[in-house]
Design an enzyme around this catalytic site. Structure first.
Site, mmCIF file in Angstrom:
data_model
loop_
_atom_site.group_PDB
_atom_site.id
_atom_site.type_symbol
_atom_site.label_atom_id
_atom_site.label_comp_id
_atom_site.label_asym_id
_atom_site.label_seq_id
_atom_site.Cartn_x
_atom_site.Cartn_y
_atom_site.Cartn_z
ATOM 1 N N SER A 74 31.170 -23.246 -6.262
ATOM 2 C CA SER A 74 30.233 -24.041 -5.467
ATOM 3 C C SER A 74 29.883 -23.355 -4.148
ATOM 4 O O SER A 74 30.754 -22.817 -3.458
ATOM 5 C CB SER A 74 30.863 -25.405 -5.169
ATOM 6 O OG SER A 74 30.021 -26.156 -4.315
ATOM 7 N N LYS B 281 38.251 -30.731 -6.992
ATOM 8 C CA LYS B 281 38.526 -29.468 -6.303
ATOM 9 C C LYS B 281 39.388 -29.722 -5.081
ATOM 10 O O LYS B 281 38.982 -30.391 -4.134
ATOM 11 C CB LYS B 281 37.214 -28.802 -5.895
ATOM 12 C CG LYS B 281 37.417 -27.431 -5.274
ATOM 13 C CD LYS B 281 36.086 -26.756 -5.064
ATOM 14 C CE LYS B 281 36.251 -25.363 -4.493
ATOM 15 N NZ LYS B 281 34.942 -24.748 -4.254
ATOM 16 N N ASN C 158 40.003 -24.744 -2.750
ATOM 17 C CA ASN C 158 38.851 -24.501 -1.875
ATOM 18 C C ASN C 158 39.210 -23.398 -0.863
ATOM 19 O O ASN C 158 40.273 -22.777 -0.972
ATOM 20 C CB ASN C 158 38.454 -25.801 -1.162
ATOM 21 C CG ASN C 158 36.951 -25.880 -0.929
ATOM 22 O OD1 ASN C 158 36.347 -24.906 -0.493
ATOM 23 N ND2 ASN C 158 36.349 -27.005 -1.226
ATOM 24 N N THR C 159 38.342 -23.176 0.134
ATOM 25 C CA THR C 159 38.608 -22.121 1.124
ATOM 26 C C THR C 159 39.737 -22.518 2.084
ATOM 27 O O THR C 159 40.075 -23.691 2.223
ATOM 28 C CB THR C 159 37.348 -21.833 1.956
ATOM 29 O OG1 THR C 159 36.867 -23.069 2.475
ATOM 30 C CG2 THR C 159 36.265 -21.184 1.121
ATOM 31 N N GLY D 189 39.366 -15.592 -4.261
ATOM 32 C CA GLY D 189 39.592 -14.156 -4.201
ATOM 33 C C GLY D 189 39.594 -13.421 -5.521
ATOM 34 O O GLY D 189 40.005 -12.256 -5.573
ATOM 35 N N ASN E 271 33.314 -18.839 6.259
ATOM 36 C CA ASN E 271 32.028 -19.525 6.360
ATOM 37 C C ASN E 271 32.196 -20.901 6.967
ATOM 38 O O ASN E 271 33.220 -21.558 6.820
ATOM 39 C CB ASN E 271 31.347 -19.623 4.979
ATOM 40 C CG ASN E 271 31.800 -20.830 4.181
ATOM 41 O OD1 ASN E 271 31.307 -21.945 4.361
ATOM 42 N ND2 ASN E 271 32.759 -20.623 3.285
ATOM 43 N N CYS F 37 35.801 -32.663 1.781
ATOM 44 C CA CYS F 37 34.914 -33.245 2.788
ATOM 45 C C CYS F 37 35.719 -34.121 3.735
ATOM 46 O O CYS F 37 36.692 -34.757 3.338
ATOM 47 C CB CYS F 37 33.850 -34.108 2.111
ATOM 48 S SG CYS F 37 32.796 -33.180 0.998
ATOM 49 N N ILE G 96 29.301 -23.272 6.701
ATOM 50 C CA ILE G 96 27.949 -23.727 6.357
ATOM 51 C C ILE G 96 27.791 -25.192 6.787
ATOM 52 O O ILE G 96 26.716 -25.606 7.210
ATOM 53 C CB ILE G 96 27.697 -23.593 4.830
ATOM 54 C CG1 ILE G 96 28.042 -22.186 4.324
ATOM 55 C CG2 ILE G 96 26.251 -23.976 4.489
ATOM 56 C CD1 ILE G 96 27.238 -21.057 4.892
ATOM 57 N N GLY G 97 28.848 -25.964 6.665
ATOM 58 C CA GLY G 97 28.778 -27.364 7.081
ATOM 59 C C GLY G 97 28.083 -28.253 6.069
ATOM 60 O O GLY G 97 27.427 -29.225 6.443
HETATM 61 C C1 FMN Z 1 29.176 -19.459 1.751
HETATM 62 C C2 FMN Z 1 30.115 -20.365 1.016
HETATM 63 C C3 FMN Z 1 29.756 -21.694 0.777
HETATM 64 C C4 FMN Z 1 30.613 -22.549 0.100
HETATM 65 N N1 FMN Z 1 30.230 -23.847 -0.132
HETATM 66 C C5 FMN Z 1 31.038 -24.678 -0.822
HETATM 67 C C6 FMN Z 1 30.639 -26.017 -1.113
HETATM 68 O O1 FMN Z 1 29.535 -26.448 -0.784
HETATM 69 N N2 FMN Z 1 31.502 -26.797 -1.800
HETATM 70 C C7 FMN Z 1 32.723 -26.358 -2.238
HETATM 71 O O2 FMN Z 1 33.442 -27.108 -2.870
HETATM 72 N N3 FMN Z 1 33.119 -25.094 -1.966
HETATM 73 C C8 FMN Z 1 32.309 -24.242 -1.280
HETATM 74 N N4 FMN Z 1 32.723 -22.950 -1.036
HETATM 75 C C9 FMN Z 1 34.024 -22.482 -1.538
HETATM 76 C C10 FMN Z 1 33.867 -21.725 -2.864
HETATM 77 O O3 FMN Z 1 33.354 -22.588 -3.871
HETATM 78 C C11 FMN Z 1 35.209 -21.146 -3.362
HETATM 79 O O4 FMN Z 1 36.116 -22.196 -3.556
HETATM 80 C C12 FMN Z 1 35.799 -20.164 -2.388
HETATM 81 O O5 FMN Z 1 34.787 -19.336 -1.868
HETATM 82 C C13 FMN Z 1 36.915 -19.332 -2.973
HETATM 83 O O6 FMN Z 1 36.484 -18.485 -3.994
HETATM 84 P P1 FMN Z 1 36.091 -16.944 -3.739
HETATM 85 O O7 FMN Z 1 37.188 -16.296 -2.989
HETATM 86 O O8 FMN Z 1 35.885 -16.373 -5.123
HETATM 87 O O9 FMN Z 1 34.823 -16.977 -2.968
HETATM 88 C C14 FMN Z 1 31.881 -22.082 -0.347
HETATM 89 C C15 FMN Z 1 32.244 -20.756 -0.097
HETATM 90 C C16 FMN Z 1 31.382 -19.894 0.574
HETATM 91 C C17 FMN Z 1 31.797 -18.474 0.826
#
Ligand code: FMN
Ligand code: FAD
Ligand code: FES
Lengths: 267, 309
Positions: free
Chosen positions: B20, B163, B190-191, B242, B68, B128, B70-71
């Site tokens: 996402s 999630k 999530n992040t 990651g 990030n 959220c 983004i909010g």
């Molecule tokens: C720019 C950006 C926007 C994201 N927006 C959302 C979001 O709207 N909703 C959500 O559940 N996770 C969001 N995430 C988290 C990602 O879905 C994912 O869980 C996270 O980036 C870890 O995976 P990765 O290391 O492969 O990027 C966002 C991540 C990034 C980098």
């Protein structure tokens, strides 16, 4: 059409301290790019940071090669400065919306501050024939910081150079230059089109001046980017209509009235 | 060889899912990504009302990954349903990420999206902020997680994926609460809360001050969370955080993940989805695995001494 491919360095040359032109062989982009569009580059070399970096297209031979002009400001750009002919980038482009020339205008004034010159030079090169007069206003703090890429003499384009300390050209800023050009002739405001690229503060002043004078103005803006295609919503630019525009997809060229400059300068 | 994965009643052609927030609402990468490598794409989190998101800068490159803030900018549920969703045209499943400020909002939006036809599953973003509780993420405690998921479950027959935010005290309890409330699968995670400071300006870099770390840097942490979660629930776990190579993805599957998400890596390398799926196939072939369940969670079992020979 936007695509992801490999760009090979043909030439990487220092123009002056900290500023370089780089010629890239990348047919998928050279064939179909317009002034104001940009590319996202990731060097296929050790030490590159995480994300790709955006650079405006400075010129294109229309077939196989494009040039960019860049200034070393941090990690990626300093790696780029050490790259040699034959080394490669993973590249996405051409990206974004370029400038829209207005053929009903007789005068085009391109205002470049600092490293803002690349997209404007491409504009002048491509559209000089559309206008009776095309002026490129270059501004910098000092002679040393003034960026005039080699080969930047486009026939029919008048160059107006400004330095704040007066060490080259006229003393003053690019904004003074713009005010001079707009003011010097008894021009109808509808006859002039201004395009600008440079530091955010300068663009804001250019936008302000153009609004005061009732002159149309397009600006090419910079905001930190990641995807370049409108998918990640990273590159937010405050919109005058409220909310945010996205520099990569809605821009990077905007009509200056679309941007909420006050809100953007606060960030 | 079969790479299919079942999430609820939805069958994904491959275990690779687009995370996402990185893939817009589905169509943005049209012509740029090989969507046939994907089992599904998760949309940007959609909320009931449109959200403007945080002031810039919204992203910072920290070398080992990105942060990030983004909010949760998004077009809101009605534009999403009326304009965005009908235009989505990708040859893989579409999961819609949903968010809200109250459990009621999650419930409403789940109801709205259920009848739309084009949505294959809902991913409930419980990271959220819970407005009623001073902005702490719903997913940070089992009770609020339960309340959100319970409401969504009542409204929808679509598969419900929850999630989970990382670094919550009692991750296993939160995971179990989500499952008790009816989740069909969990995405872990999530992040990670993070920030960067501009040392020249002596200011936080991000407009939102703090943000979420993703990319290479978080892989090993997420892997441990997946290991933990997979050991404590029986629903499929989708690993995230990651994952950049086939080897990373295989580690997650060996830790117990049924599928995995990729996000940030696509910002560097659009070829990653195909490379990862190809690498996964090569690994399975080499090991003589015909299906993903053949090695899912295998790291928790007996040591692999070299296959069947
Ligand atoms: C720019 C950006 C926007 C994201 N927006 C959302 C979001 O709207 N909703 C959500 O559940 N996770 C969001 N995430 C988290 C990602 O879905 C994912 O869980 C996270 O980036 C870890 O995976 P990765 O290391 O492969 O990027 C966002 C991540 C990034 C980098
Ligand atoms: C559409 C667009 C076109 C651009 N065209 C040119 C160009 O033609 N020539 C040129 O020299 N530069 C251009 N830039 C700016 C260029 O992208 C940045 O200078 C570059 O990304 C810095 O990378 P770095 O790793 O060297 O710096 P970092 O180590 O990442 O950071 C150093 C400084 O650069 C700033 N920065 C980082 N990324 C960006 C970014 N994406 N945009 C703006 N500032 C950034 C940071 O805030 C920081 O202050 C453009 C930017 C955009 C958005
Ligand atoms: S950089 Fe991703 S939306 Fe602009």
């Amino acid at each position: 059409m936007t695509c992801c491919s490999i760009a090979k360095i043909v030439d990487n040359e220092q123009i002056r301290n900290g500023c370089y032109t780089m010629k890239l062989e990348v047919p998928s982009i050279a064939g179909g790019c317009t002034p104001g569009q940009f590319v996202l580059l990731r060097g296929l070399v050790a030490g590159w940071p995480y994300l790709r970096r955006p650079f405006s297209i400075y010129s294109s031979d229309g077939e196989t090669k494009v040039d960019i002009v860049y200034k070393v400001v941090g990690r990626a750009t300093s790696i780029m400065s050490g790259m040699d002919a034959g080394e490669e980038f993973d590249v996405v482009g051409p990206l974004g919306n370029g400038f829209t020339p207005d053929e009903t205008c007789t005068h085009a004034v391109a205002v470049a501050g600092g490293i803002g010159i690349p997209p404007l030079a491409f504009f002048c090169q491509k559209y000089v024939d559309l206008y009776e007069h095309t002026t490129l206003v270059l501004g910098a703090a000092t002679r040393e910081e003034l960026l005039v890429p080699v080969g930047l003499v486009v026939q029919g384009v008048k160059m107006a150079t400004y330095t704040e300390d007066g060490s080259k050209g006229c003393r003053g800023t690019a904004l003074d230059g713009l005010a001079g050009v707009i003011g010097e002739t008894a021009l109808e405001k509808d006859a002039v089109q201004v395009i600008a690229c440079g530091p955010r503060e300068m663009l804001s002043e250019v936008a302000h001046l153009c609004r005061e004078r009732g002159v149309a103005c397009q600006v090419s803006v910079e905001e930190i980017m990641a995807c370049g295609i409108g998918a990640c919503l990273s590159c937010a630019v405050p919109a005058s209509a409220g909310g945010y525009l996205h520099a990569c997809k809605d821009g990077p060229v905007f009509d200056s009235s679309e941007i909420d400059w006050e809100r953007w300068l606060e960030t | 060889m079969n790479l299919e994965v079942k999430i609820g009643e939805t069958v994904l052609a491959t275990p690779l899912v687009g995370a996402s927030g990185l893939f817009g609402y589905g169509n943005e990468y049209e012509g740029l990504l090989d969507f046939t490598s994907f089992g599904a794409i998760v949309t940007k989190t959609v909320t009931l009302k449109p959200r403007q998101g945080n002031p810039p800068p919204r992203i910072v490159d920290v070398g080992v990954g990105i942060i990030n803030s983004i909010g949760l900018e998004n077009v809101g549920s009605s534009v999403f349903l009326g304009e965005v969703l009908p235009a989505v045209d990708i040859p893989c499943k579409l999961f819609v990420s949903i968010g809200g400020e109250t459990p009621e909002e999650y419930r409403k939006i789940a109801g709205l999206f259920t009848g739309s036809g084009r949505v294959d599953a809902l991913e409930v973003n419980v990271s959220c902020p819970n407005v009623a509780r001073g902005g702490i993420a719903f997913g940070s405690d089992p009770e609020s997680t339960y309340r959100v998921v319970e409401g969504v479950r009542v409204e929808t027959a679509l598969p419900v994926i929850v999630k989970i935010p990382p670094l919550v005290a009692g991750l296993e309890e939160v995971c179990r609460a989500a499952c008790d409330a009816g989740a069909d699968a969990l995405t872990i995670a999530n992040t990670y809360p993070a920030m960067a400071i501009d040392i020249d300006r002596a200011r936080p870099v991000l407009g939102g001050v703090t943000g979420g770390l993703s990319g290479k840097a978080v892989k090993s942490i997420s892997l441990a969370l997946v290991w933990k979660a997979a050991g404590s629930v029986s629903v499929p776990v989708i690993g995230a955080g990651g994952i950049e190579t086939a080897d990373d993805a295989i580690e997650f599957i060996l830790a117990g993940a049924s599928a995995f998400q990729i996000g940030s890596v696509v910002l560097r390398d659009m070829g990653a989805p195909s490379t990862i799926v190809e690498g996964l196939r090569t690994y399975m072939q080499g090991k003589g695995y015909g299906n993903l369940p053949d090695f899912k969670g295998k790291a928790a079992g007996e040591e692999d001494t070299g296959g069947e020979e």
